[in-house]
Write a protein that holds these residues in place. Structure first.
Motif, PDB file in Angstrom:
ATOM      1  N   ARG A  45       0.839  -1.193   0.000  1.00  0.00           N
ATOM      2  CA  ARG A  45       0.000   0.000   0.000  1.00  0.00           C
ATOM      3  C   ARG A  45       0.879   1.250   0.000  1.00  0.00           C
ATOM      4  NH1 ARG A  45      -5.116  -0.538   3.883  1.00  0.00           N
ATOM      5  NH2 ARG A  45      -5.785   1.131   2.468  1.00  0.00           N
ATOM      6  N   PHE A  89     -10.931  -6.360   0.439  1.00  0.00           N
ATOM      7  CA  PHE A  89     -10.192  -5.574  -0.564  1.00  0.00           C
ATOM      8  C   PHE A  89      -9.681  -6.492  -1.663  1.00  0.00           C
ATOM      9  CE2 PHE A  89      -9.353  -3.497   3.634  1.00  0.00           C
ATOM     10  CZ  PHE A  89     -10.288  -2.498   3.486  1.00  0.00           C
ATOM     11  N   PRO A 119     -10.339  -3.867  -7.283  1.00  0.00           N
ATOM     12  CA  PRO A 119     -10.571  -2.421  -7.309  1.00  0.00           C
ATOM     13  C   PRO A 119     -11.863  -2.065  -8.052  1.00  0.00           C
ATOM     14  CG  PRO A 119      -8.287  -2.898  -7.806  1.00  0.00           C
ATOM     15  CD  PRO A 119      -8.992  -4.225  -7.777  1.00  0.00           C
ATOM     16  N   SER A 142      -5.488   1.814  -4.804  1.00  0.00           N
ATOM     17  CA  SER A 142      -4.684   0.644  -4.429  1.00  0.00           C
ATOM     18  C   SER A 142      -3.361   0.600  -5.204  1.00  0.00           C
ATOM     19  CB  SER A 142      -5.470  -0.640  -4.685  1.00  0.00           C
ATOM     20  OG  SER A 142      -5.839  -0.759  -6.045  1.00  0.00           O
ATOM     21  N   SER A 200      -8.883   6.304   2.828  1.00  0.00           N
ATOM     22  CA  SER A 200      -7.724   6.224   1.931  1.00  0.00           C
ATOM     23  C   SER A 200      -7.655   7.449   1.037  1.00  0.00           C
ATOM     24  CB  SER A 200      -7.798   4.955   1.081  1.00  0.00           C
ATOM     25  OG  SER A 200      -7.628   3.806   1.870  1.00  0.00           O
TER      26      SER A 200
END
Length: 348
Positions: A46, A131, A134, A153, A174
């Protein structure tokens, strides 16, 4: 390779490791399998500046505290290394670099075909987390190929973006952290379809997670009215974005409704010429490898009641809102893992 275990855990992230900790306390044979090269790689990969919102005290798994100041906030690499050391400390059996290709039902057991051969198991715990794939929503119009765009991501640091302004689509945690980082050196806009709800990281010098725990909010069942209300929006933790907006270092735009060349149009009719776009629009589930009717619904979402599938022998772990408000928190995984462990002991 063809191995058989009582319990096969798909995923060796925090959820898989937590149930692994409890399975070590039984006579059941089990194995964790994961596509990553190293335990913790999901976190290592990440963006560089990522720091967790939860203090070390509230970021640990059952049985082993994180080292360091318990009131301090760990980096993503620190958490990754902790997860790796956790597996080693408790000698949790893990097969890495092993991608699951298909999960099937065979009479009284399950078959899991992987990139390194086949496993069979009496029970399967799906701990792949939320997760997975995407999510980039479809927006009307056509965006110029000269506009650089990536999903959050894929973002790692400001230098991955070409020169110019940045439109971040999505105002979750995020997206907000990425906006804060980018705003130091370039013009940044954040587009959202709802009001940005911001809560402080600390209240009266205590972590928000301390308050959630002390007042029992993290323990509220998922089917309660309060949980239903909280699910409607993801609050942004920390006041940095609020200060940037108030100081006009970041400009909030309404929902992005269309593109034309390098121009984005928003719900209120305003337009903006953009150079870069970061899609901070979350993720979709990807259970395309599951070939068992009744495990996922028509929207490809898992079917379960607090982690227990209607298909006997299939379980889910590590999903937000699995059983309680705190299921999405690192320290909240303990409750769900222990609950599943007690269930497995009874049905074995």
């Amino acid at each position: 390779m063809n191995n058989h275990v009582d319990v096969l855990v798909i995923g060796a992230g925090q959820a898989g490791l937590a149930i692994g900790y409890y399975l070590k306390q039984t006579n059941l044979t089990f194995e964790l399998i994961d596509a990553s090269v190293r335990i913790g790689d999901v976190w290592r990969n990440r963006y560089d500046s990522l720091v967790l919102f939860s203090p070390r005290k509230y970021s640990a798994l059952p049985g082993l505290a994180m080292s360091g100041n318990q009131k301090g906030f760990p980096t993503k690499d620190e958490l990754a290394d902790y997860l790796e050391s956790y597996a080693n400390y408790f000698s949790i059996p893990v097969s890495l670099h092993t991608k699951v290709e298909k999960l099937e039902k065979m009479d009284f057991k399950f078959s899991v075909k992987t990139s390194k051969g086949e496993w069979t198991a009496n029970k399967v715990v799906i701990a792949t987390g939320p997760f997975q794939k995407p999510n980039i929503p479809i927006v009307k119009g056509e965006l110029s190929k000269s506009v650089f765009q990536i999903h959050s991501s894929e973002y790692q640091r400001p230098s991955v973006l070409p020169a110019g302004n940045v439109l971040v689509i999505g105002a979750g945690n995020s997206g907000s952290q990425i906006v804060a980082e980018l705003s130091k050196n370039r013009k940044v806009y954040i587009s959202t379809g709802h009001e940005i709800v911001i809560i402080p990281q600390q209240i009266l010098k205590k972590s928000i997670f301390w308050w959630l725990d002390t007042f029992g909010i993290s323990k509220v069942p998922v089917d309660s009215k309060l949980a239903s209300y909280l699910q409607k929006t993801e609050p942004v933790i920390g006041m940095e974005l609020k200060k940037l907006i108030e100081g006009r270092h970041v400009q909030v735009k309404e929902r992005t409704v269309s593109f034309q060349g390098k121009e984005a149009t928003f719900r209120d009719g305003t337009k903006l010429k953009v150079d870069n776009i970061i899609w901070a629009t979350g993720f979709q589930f990807d259970y395309s490898w599951i070939d068992i009717p009744g495990v996922v619904d028509q929207q490809k979402k898992p079917i379960h009641y607090r982690g227990i599938s209607p298909i006997n022998g299939i379980y889910f772990l590590g999903l937000p809102w699995l059983s309680r408000v705190g299921s999405a928190q690192l320290n909240g995984i303990d409750y769900d893992a222990k609950r599943l462990y007690n269930h497995l002991k009874k049905v074995n």
